[in-house]
Design a protein around this motif. Structure first.
Motif, PDB file in Angstrom:
ATOM      1  N   LEU A  11       0.837  -1.197   0.000  1.00  0.00           N
ATOM      2  CA  LEU A  11       0.000   0.000   0.000  1.00  0.00           C
ATOM      3  C   LEU A  11       0.872   1.247   0.000  1.00  0.00           C
ATOM      4  N   HIS A  12       0.460   2.213  -0.809  1.00  0.00           N
ATOM      5  CA  HIS A  12       1.136   3.515  -0.861  1.00  0.00           C
ATOM      6  C   HIS A  12       0.099   4.602  -0.667  1.00  0.00           C
ATOM      7  N   THR A  13       0.438   5.610   0.126  1.00  0.00           N
ATOM      8  CA  THR A  13      -0.460   6.750   0.315  1.00  0.00           C
ATOM      9  C   THR A  13       0.076   7.900  -0.535  1.00  0.00           C
ATOM     10  N   HIS A  14      -0.382   7.956  -1.771  1.00  0.00           N
ATOM     11  CA  HIS A  14       0.135   8.887  -2.775  1.00  0.00           C
ATOM     12  C   HIS A  14      -0.132  10.330  -2.375  1.00  0.00           C
ATOM     13  N   GLY A  15       0.956  11.094  -2.224  1.00  0.00           N
ATOM     14  CA  GLY A  15       0.843  12.522  -1.946  1.00  0.00           C
ATOM     15  C   GLY A  15       0.924  12.882  -0.476  1.00  0.00           C
ATOM     16  N   PHE A  33      -5.810  13.177  -1.599  1.00  0.00           N
ATOM     17  CA  PHE A  33      -4.682  12.278  -1.812  1.00  0.00           C
ATOM     18  C   PHE A  33      -5.286  10.917  -2.141  1.00  0.00           C
ATOM     19  N   TRP A  34      -4.462   9.891  -2.319  1.00  0.00           N
ATOM     20  CA  TRP A  34      -5.096   8.598  -2.620  1.00  0.00           C
ATOM     21  C   TRP A  34      -4.187   7.443  -2.266  1.00  0.00           C
ATOM     22  N   TYR A  35      -4.763   6.271  -2.173  1.00  0.00           N
ATOM     23  CA  TYR A  35      -3.971   5.086  -1.853  1.00  0.00           C
ATOM     24  C   TYR A  35      -4.105   4.076  -2.982  1.00  0.00           C
ATOM     25  N   HIS A  36      -3.018   3.334  -3.191  1.00  0.00           N
ATOM     26  CA  HIS A  36      -3.017   2.297  -4.233  1.00  0.00           C
ATOM     27  C   HIS A  36      -1.826   1.377  -3.998  1.00  0.00           C
ATOM     28  N   PRO A  37      -1.805   0.200  -4.627  1.00  0.00           N
ATOM     29  CA  PRO A  37      -0.671  -0.718  -4.455  1.00  0.00           C
ATOM     30  C   PRO A  37       0.583  -0.171  -5.122  1.00  0.00           C
ATOM     31  N   HIS A  38       1.739  -0.652  -4.664  1.00  0.00           N
ATOM     32  CA  HIS A  38       3.022  -0.187  -5.192  1.00  0.00           C
ATOM     33  C   HIS A  38       4.037  -1.318  -5.274  1.00  0.00           C
ATOM     34  N   ALA A  39       3.589  -2.555  -5.406  1.00  0.00           N
ATOM     35  CA  ALA A  39       4.506  -3.705  -5.482  1.00  0.00           C
ATOM     36  C   ALA A  39       5.048  -3.781  -6.910  1.00  0.00           C
ATOM     37  N   PHE A  44       5.696  12.740 -14.150  1.00  0.00           N
ATOM     38  CA  PHE A  44       6.751  12.519 -13.157  1.00  0.00           C
ATOM     39  C   PHE A  44       6.173  12.677 -11.755  1.00  0.00           C
ATOM     40  N   HIS A  45       6.455  11.711 -10.892  1.00  0.00           N
ATOM     41  CA  HIS A  45       5.911  11.724  -9.528  1.00  0.00           C
ATOM     42  C   HIS A  45       7.015  11.480  -8.512  1.00  0.00           C
ATOM     43  N   LEU A  46       7.002  12.289  -7.456  1.00  0.00           N
ATOM     44  CA  LEU A  46       7.920  12.094  -6.332  1.00  0.00           C
ATOM     45  C   LEU A  46       7.107  11.824  -5.079  1.00  0.00           C
ATOM     46  N   HIS A  47       7.479  10.797  -4.346  1.00  0.00           N
ATOM     47  CA  HIS A  47       6.808  10.482  -3.084  1.00  0.00           C
ATOM     48  C   HIS A  47       7.203  11.488  -1.991  1.00  0.00           C
ATOM     49  N   VAL A  48       6.368  11.624  -1.018  1.00  0.00           N
ATOM     50  CA  VAL A  48       6.616  12.262   0.288  1.00  0.00           C
ATOM     51  C   VAL A  48       6.804  13.793   0.285  1.00  0.00           C
ATOM     52  N   TYR A  65      10.864   7.963  -6.884  1.00  0.00           N
ATOM     53  CA  TYR A  65      10.260   8.880  -7.845  1.00  0.00           C
ATOM     54  C   TYR A  65      10.115   8.070  -9.129  1.00  0.00           C
ATOM     55  N   HIS A  66       9.087   8.363  -9.914  1.00  0.00           N
ATOM     56  CA  HIS A  66       8.854   7.506 -11.079  1.00  0.00           C
ATOM     57  C   HIS A  66       7.860   8.114 -12.041  1.00  0.00           C
ATOM     58  N   CYS A  67       7.745   7.474 -13.199  1.00  0.00           N
ATOM     59  CA  CYS A  67       6.690   7.815 -14.144  1.00  0.00           C
ATOM     60  C   CYS A  67       5.393   7.215 -13.631  1.00  0.00           C
ATOM     61  N   HIS A  68       4.300   8.014 -13.646  1.00  0.00           N
ATOM     62  CA  HIS A  68       3.026   7.486 -13.139  1.00  0.00           C
ATOM     63  C   HIS A  68       2.162   6.856 -14.221  1.00  0.00           C
ATOM     64  N   ILE A  69       2.703   6.692 -15.441  1.00  0.00           N
ATOM     65  CA  ILE A  69       2.094   5.703 -16.343  1.00  0.00           C
ATOM     66  C   ILE A  69       2.565   4.386 -15.739  1.00  0.00           C
TER      67      ILE A  69
HETATM   68 CU1  C2O Z   1       0.793   6.977  -7.013  1.00  0.00          CU
HETATM   69 CU2  C2O Z   1       4.653   5.871  -6.434  1.00  0.00          CU
HETATM   70  O1  C2O Z   1       2.712   6.417  -6.740  1.00  0.00           O
END
Ligand code: C2O
Ligand code: CU
Ligand code: CU
Length: 501
Positions: free
Chosen positions: A117-121, A158-164, A436-440, A481-485
């Motif tokens: 689980l990841h809490t995006h944003g 914000f939102w949550y989704h898997p990140h495996a 482009f997305h950066l966590h935290v 950090y990653h591409c969110h496609i």
């Molecule tokens: Cu919504 Cu690392 O992602």
């Protein structure tokens, strides 16, 4: 706004979606056409009522719940479809918390693949049992996550989704996503409390009767998989019943694996009041708003005249991974990287009234001032034939890299000291857009388009670059950090950052 779910037991397998009962829905089996998958799907007529997932609201500074990740048949039109669900629903429950709260989520993995689980944003710790995407929850296992939301956390969606890694695109596309709303004093201003708040989770899942619907070609992964139908909270083209003179406040999350939405509404001006990372200083009038995967916005709509209006996603081409070119939004919808214009929903307004007053101030304008950077860095997003290590469905897969490398969880790509403010130039040398997305750590976009504000995901169009400024404050830890496609993320377009105090 009512938060009727506040007293509901935390664990529930209740279905929250009503069938979208449209006229004339007949259960015929639609055969796929050339090149697409040949799966049967329930027919679904547009026009179900707008529905939202359950809200679960923190009390006395705490929200504790179980999320059961599980394959299920969910109601769809006059039939059912196969989906991955949280607690039996897709999207999962909307979690409503406040700055300073503790959020405790026990994730149960009833799938047949790894998840997590990841809490995006959320600006929360990426370590230990918090927003640690390096934790993997195997099938049959559970893991309890504890997130301490800082007292100075911004309000927003914000939102949550898997990140495996390797499973993200499939699991999110199949339905594993839910919204997180952080509320604070801004939510109490009268223009907002008197508005009708709606959370829109936008998705374009593969639609079919069994797990076979999730099958995807290597080409679709390279382009980024797209589904043929856009659903709002699981419903196809719902209708929003609005009253003239009552402000509609719509909070969107793009939970699609790859699809972009250029949102516009017939006959109405839009006003943006938030970006991914929180509220803007004041409403910004816009004609359309583009949401790349992972991005959020909060829009005000002022209905004044009786009628039915379409909320549309305008056409957008996000480039192509080559080899066959952009195949458009063909039948089956899963091979193209461009999207034709479509109707996301309709709004039916009753009554007539003068325009409603908009809020004049939201976030403290001082908190919107551009921060100055203490150092700079350039990141390059690229696509090219890989080194042969990535093979997929019968051929070699294109490599999706950041600074020439694909993801390695054991390698740290960027090290930053706590307190630094970095300016990053994100250079996209490929013929496709990459969000482009950066966590935290939220950032500001220096030369981006749109209403601005704090963000955590930003589209970097094909063959272009943009700059972001990131204050690395408040939280230390190692994350990504990653591409969110999400197919690109799974193919390795992700790096590791370590912020140390
Ligand atoms: Cu919504 Cu690392 O992602
Ligand atoms: Cu994220
Ligand atoms: Cu990408």
């Amino acid at each position: 706004m009512t938060d009727d779910a506040a007293t509901r037991p935390a664990v529930t397998s209740r279905r929250v979606f009503l069938a979208s009962v449209g006229a004339g829905g007949v259960a015929i089996l639609a055969a796929g056409c050339g090149g697409g998958t040949t799966r049967s799907s329930p027919t679904v007529a547009p026009g179900g009522a707008f529905v939202q997932p359950n809200f679960m609201t923190s009390q006395d500074g705490r929200l504790e719940l179980t999320l059961r990740a599980e394959a299920q048949k969910v109601q769809f039109g006059n039939g059912t479809r196969f989906a991955y669900t949280y607690n039996g629903s897709t999207p999962g429950p909307t979690l409503r918390v406040r700055p300073g709260d503790r959020l405790v989520v026990t994730l149960e993995n009833h799938l047949d693949t790894d998840t997590n689980l990841h809490t995006h944003g959320l600006h929360v710790s990426p370590s230990g049992d918090a927003d640690n995407i390096f934790v993997t929850v195997a099938p049959g296992q559970t893991h309890t996550y504890t997130y301490d939301i800082p007292v100075d956390h911004r309000s927003g969606l914000f939102w949550y989704h898997p990140h495996a890694h390797g499973h993200v695109a499939q699991q999110v596309a199949a339905g594993l996503a839910g919204a997180i709303v952080v509320t604070d004093g801004i939510d109490e201003i009268s223009e907002l409390t008197s508005s009708t708040e709606r959370v829109w989770v936008l998705a374009d899942p593969p639609i079919g009767s069994d797990a076979g619907a999730l099958a995807v070609s290597g080409m679709s992964q390279m382009q980024g998989r797209q589904g043929a139908r856009v659903l709002v909270n699981g419903v196809y083209q719902p209708d929003v019943a609005a009253a003239a003179g009552v402000l509609e406040r719509w909070r969107f999350v793009n939970a699609s694996a790859s699809r972009y939405y250029r949102l516009a509404i017939d006959g109405h001006q839009l006003h943006a009041i938030a970006s991914d990372g929180g509220r803007l200083g004041a409403p910004v009038a816009i004609d359309e708003l583009m949401l790349a995967p992972g991005e959020r916005t909060e829009l005000l709509v002022t209905p004044t005249k009786a009628g039915t209006y379409r909320l549309r996603a305008l056409a957008y081409g996000r480039g192509t991974a080559g080899m066959g070119g952009g195949m458009g939004n063909g039948m089956g919808g899963s091979t193209g990287s461009s999207a034709a214009e479509l109707t996301v929903a309709t709004m039916t307004v009753t009554g007539n009234s003068g325009p409603t007053a908009l809020p004049s101030q939201l976030a403290d304008p001082a908190s919107m001032t551009l921060v100055s950077a203490t150092s700079t860095r350039t990141l390059e997003l690229a696509m090219g034939m890989g080194n042969g290590s990535m093979m997929g469905g019968g051929g070699s897969m294109m490599g999706f890299t950041i600074d020439g490398k694909t993801f390695d969880p054991a390698r740290t790509d960027i090290t930053v000291s706590l307190g630094a403010v970095e300016e990053w130039t994100i250079r996209n040398t490929s013929p496709m857009d990459h969000p482009f997305h950066l966590h935290v750590w939220p950032f500001q976009v220096i030369d981006g388009r749109g209403p601005g504000g704090w963000k955590d995901t930003v589209n970097v169009p094909a063959n272009s670059e943009l700059r972001i400024r990131i204050p690395f404050t408040g939280i230390v830890g190692r994350t990504v950090y990653h591409c969110h496609i999400l197919d690109h993320e799974d193919l390795g377009m992700m790096g590791v950052i370590d912020v140390a105090g």
